[in-house]
Design a protein around this motif. Structure first.
Motif, PDB file in Angstrom:
ATOM      1  N   SER A 173      47.053  20.097  81.048  1.00 21.84           N
ATOM      2  CA  SER A 173      47.621  21.255  79.944  1.00 21.84           C
ATOM      3  C   SER A 173      48.525  20.566  78.724  1.00 21.84           C
ATOM      4  O   SER A 173      48.878  19.563  78.873  1.00 21.84           O
ATOM      5  CB  SER A 173      48.205  22.324  80.639  1.00 21.84           C
ATOM      6  N   SER A 217      43.451  21.243  87.151  1.00 24.41           N
ATOM      7  CA  SER A 217      43.435  21.291  85.773  1.00 24.41           C
ATOM      8  C   SER A 217      43.760  22.638  85.490  1.00 24.41           C
ATOM      9  O   SER A 217      44.267  23.320  86.119  1.00 24.41           O
ATOM     10  CB  SER A 217      41.735  21.268  85.634  1.00 24.41           C
ATOM     11  N   HIS A 218      43.976  22.551  84.081  1.00 26.83           N
ATOM     12  CA  HIS A 218      44.422  23.937  83.455  1.00 26.83           C
ATOM     13  C   HIS A 218      43.581  25.147  83.808  1.00 26.83           C
ATOM     14  O   HIS A 218      43.859  26.206  83.428  1.00 26.83           O
ATOM     15  CB  HIS A 218      44.754  23.876  82.063  1.00 26.83           C
ATOM     16  N   ARG A 219      42.072  24.647  84.229  1.00 28.95           N
ATOM     17  CA  ARG A 219      41.134  25.784  84.049  1.00 28.95           C
ATOM     18  C   ARG A 219      41.278  26.407  85.703  1.00 28.95           C
ATOM     19  O   ARG A 219      40.725  25.884  86.503  1.00 28.95           O
ATOM     20  CB  ARG A 219      39.839  25.053  83.960  1.00 28.95           C
ATOM     21  N   GLN A 220      42.033  27.452  85.859  1.00 21.92           N
ATOM     22  CA  GLN A 220      42.104  28.122  87.032  1.00 21.92           C
ATOM     23  C   GLN A 220      42.600  27.316  88.123  1.00 21.92           C
ATOM     24  O   GLN A 220      41.943  27.436  89.260  1.00 21.92           O
ATOM     25  CB  GLN A 220      40.909  29.069  87.271  1.00 21.92           C
TER      26      GLN A 220
END
Length: 584
Positions: A349, A537-540
């Motif tokens: 992030s 990851s920043h994705r959920q």
């Protein structure tokens, strides 16, 4: 036939490096001039390669040969350089100098390199993805025979505590070649540098290990000549390197009875004939760029990412190991601010990146401070900080070029995170740009970045907006049109090349003609599995699975969008590249 002249060129840090040019006097007006560039062994210099100009029997080519840093007529302490990667970057500047000064296109250049020079050349081709026609490597020094048990770890330890020091070569001239006259000239040549610095030796080992393992990302016709009775280097990594090369035009030859000085051996005509034939055949057809635009769908990088995305068997040792590792990170995040940011926002992030840029142990307790420092010292985060420095340096360089050309300086970053690296760079500029547009998908990043803009007094020229970096229409409609755009650390997070095409298409429409695009790449990472198996990851909160793009693939995507690559740097670890392309 050849006119020999001696020159210097200025490299990346302002150092002047010596080189020789053998110009074919019959080809002065030929619009399609071709060149062979020669890279000498460690300890030697360009004069030791001069005999090849005639022996290779390539009358349609000009020849060039340099003296590497710390060798021959080039300055620097003998056998030393700032780093191995600095010498690789020297090659980039040398080739650019040849292209610009002698109007010889990279597609019309072949490389002939020996020993340490061969490792430098192979690393350059891997890291910078030049569009050259042929690469001929003689006895590449991927693994030097040190003969002393535990020599490599011992030197690493000594270097850590004692700093840089020098090691004298144990190799006698008679162990290099059966050619008596050449052996005698080695012993009497005052320009032979018999010592090598430990930082260069360890840098050679590190680069060799990386390049041999990742040779599938060298997309150039390559010939490897292996000396059959080499006392200096091991043959096994030479074969391992060759076997991974993806180009169909590749050759591996074992020259029975040859010592390490392959191109200076008594019967070297065997070697030079092979090089002659290989280069001639590589030039029979027009240059053809590797087809890498679909490397996200098929090929080695796709396969590795697919494997790392797969779920491990629940009762396997690997599953237990990585489950324990993830649990330890969660426990560590109770004490460490750095790990806490990673666990909450994702280790990829903008918030994590800003923490890494700040490079401070910010936890409130002693244990957390220790964890923070260990975390920040990870090789990937060290590389990220070097990437930031490289972005700032290139941004400064190309803002200066815009000013020199009397173009307006309008900067845009399409995925700026908190915007720290852009604002840090702008603060160092002698003149403020006309405008700065920072964009990011995250409202958290936008708020933090806008606050930083106000803190630094840039409110009159800068703004931060929430926007999608992959929205072609949104990028294309940006006003005023930027003359310098930056995309840093974004494309590395997404495997899908179609997404990159959308983004690059928008950038191509947004950037003014002759404007610049600064873009980053991640061509290798020593912790790829750790990141995929342990970090989120920043994705959920998904696993952070990276598909590593070769520099050749990344450049091909940028070129497809209407840009021409003109500059590049890379960190000394060989992880993060920063490149510049111009809108054409």
């Amino acid at each position: 036939m050849y006119n020999n002249t001696q020159h210097t060129f200025t490299s990346h840090d302002g150092t002047s490096l010596f080189y020789q040019h053998w110009e074919n006097s019959n080809l002065k007006n030929n619009r399609k001039k071709k060149a062979v560039i020669l890279f000498h062994r460690g300890h030697e210099h360009s004069g030791r390669m001069a005999h090849l100009v005639n022996e290779l029997n390539l009358p349609d080519f000009d020849f060039f040969a340099w003296d590497a840093r710390g060798h021959g007529n080039t300055p620097g302490e003998r056998g030393d350089a700032p780093s191995f990667s600095a010498c690789v970057q020297d090659i980039q500047y040398f080739v650019q100098h040849i292209e610009q000064t002698y109007q010889i296109r990279s597609e019309n250049i072949a490389i002939v390199a020996q020993s340490v020079g061969a490792v430098l050349a192979a690393t350059w081709v891997h890291d910078y993805a030049p569009k050259i026609r042929a690469l001929c490597l003689a006895s590449p020094a991927f693994d030097i025979k040190l003969y002393v048990p535990f020599a490599k770890p011992g030197l690493t330890l000594l270097n850590k505590f004692a700093g840089n020091f020098f090691i004298n070569s144990y190799v006698k001239a008679k162990m290099l070649t059966h050619d008596t006259a050449r052996a005698q000239s080695y012993d009497t040549d005052p320009q032979i540098a018999r010592a090598i610095s430990v930082r260069m030796l360890l840098g050679l080992y590190a680069a060799s290990d990386r390049i041999v393992k990742d040779a599938q990302n060298i997309f150039v016709p390559t010939q490897v000549l292996c000396s059959g009775s080499d006392f200096v280097v091991h043959q096994k990594p030479q074969l391992a390197f060759y076997q991974k090369l993806p180009h169909p035009m590749k050759e591996f030859h074992v020259l029975d009875g040859f010592y390490h000085d392959t191109l200076g051996e008594k019967h070297r005509k065997i070697a030079t004939d092979k090089i002659h034939r290989f280069i001639q055949q590589c030039f029979k057809q027009p240059y053809s760029a590797p087809k890498l635009l679909d490397a996200d769908k098929i090929g080695p990088s796709c396969a590795v990412a697919e494997t790392l995305s797969s779920t491990l068997p629940k009762h396997s040792l690997k599953h237990a190991f990585w489950s324990l590792t993830k649990q330890n990170l969660k426990i560590g995040s109770l004490f460490s601010k750095g790990l806490k940011i990673g666990e909450v926002t994702g280790y990829d992030s903008g918030s994590t990146l800003d923490f890494v840029y700040r490079d401070q142990s910010e936890s409130q307790n002693a244990l957390g401070k220790i964890i923070d420092r260990q975390y920040l010292n990870a090789i990937g985060w060290r590389g990220i900080r070097v990437r930031k420095q490289n972005i700032e340096a290139l941004l400064t360089k190309y803002v200066s070029k815009l000013n020199d050309a009397q173009h307006a300086v309008r900067i845009m970053d399409i995925a700026a995170g908190h915007g720290r690296y852009i604002l840090d760079a702008v603060q160092k500029l002698p003149e403020q740009p006309e405008s700065i547009l920072l964009r990011d998908y995250s409202s958290i990043n936008v708020q933090a970045g806008q606050a930083m803009i106000e803190q630094r007094g840039f409110s009159q020229i800068a703004k931060f907006v929430e926007a999608d970096a992959f929205d072609t229409t949104s990028l294309a409609s940006v006003e005023p049109k930027p003359t310098l755009a930056v995309v840093s650390g974004l494309y590395e997070l997404f495997s899908d090349n179609d997404l990159l095409r959308q983004s690059l298409s928008g950038l191509s429409q947004a950037i003014e003609k002759d404007g610049y695009l600064i873009y980053t790449g991640q061509i290798w990472h020593p912790q790829q599995e750790f990141i995929a198996r342990a970090l989120t990851s920043h994705r959920q909160g998904d696993a952070w699975v990276m598909r590593l793009r070769s520099q050749a693939e990344m450049d091909a995507l940028v070129e497809q969008a209407g840009f021409k690559k003109i500059d590049q740097v890379i960190d000394e670890f060989g992880i993060f590249t920063v490149s510049v392309a111009q809108k054409i």
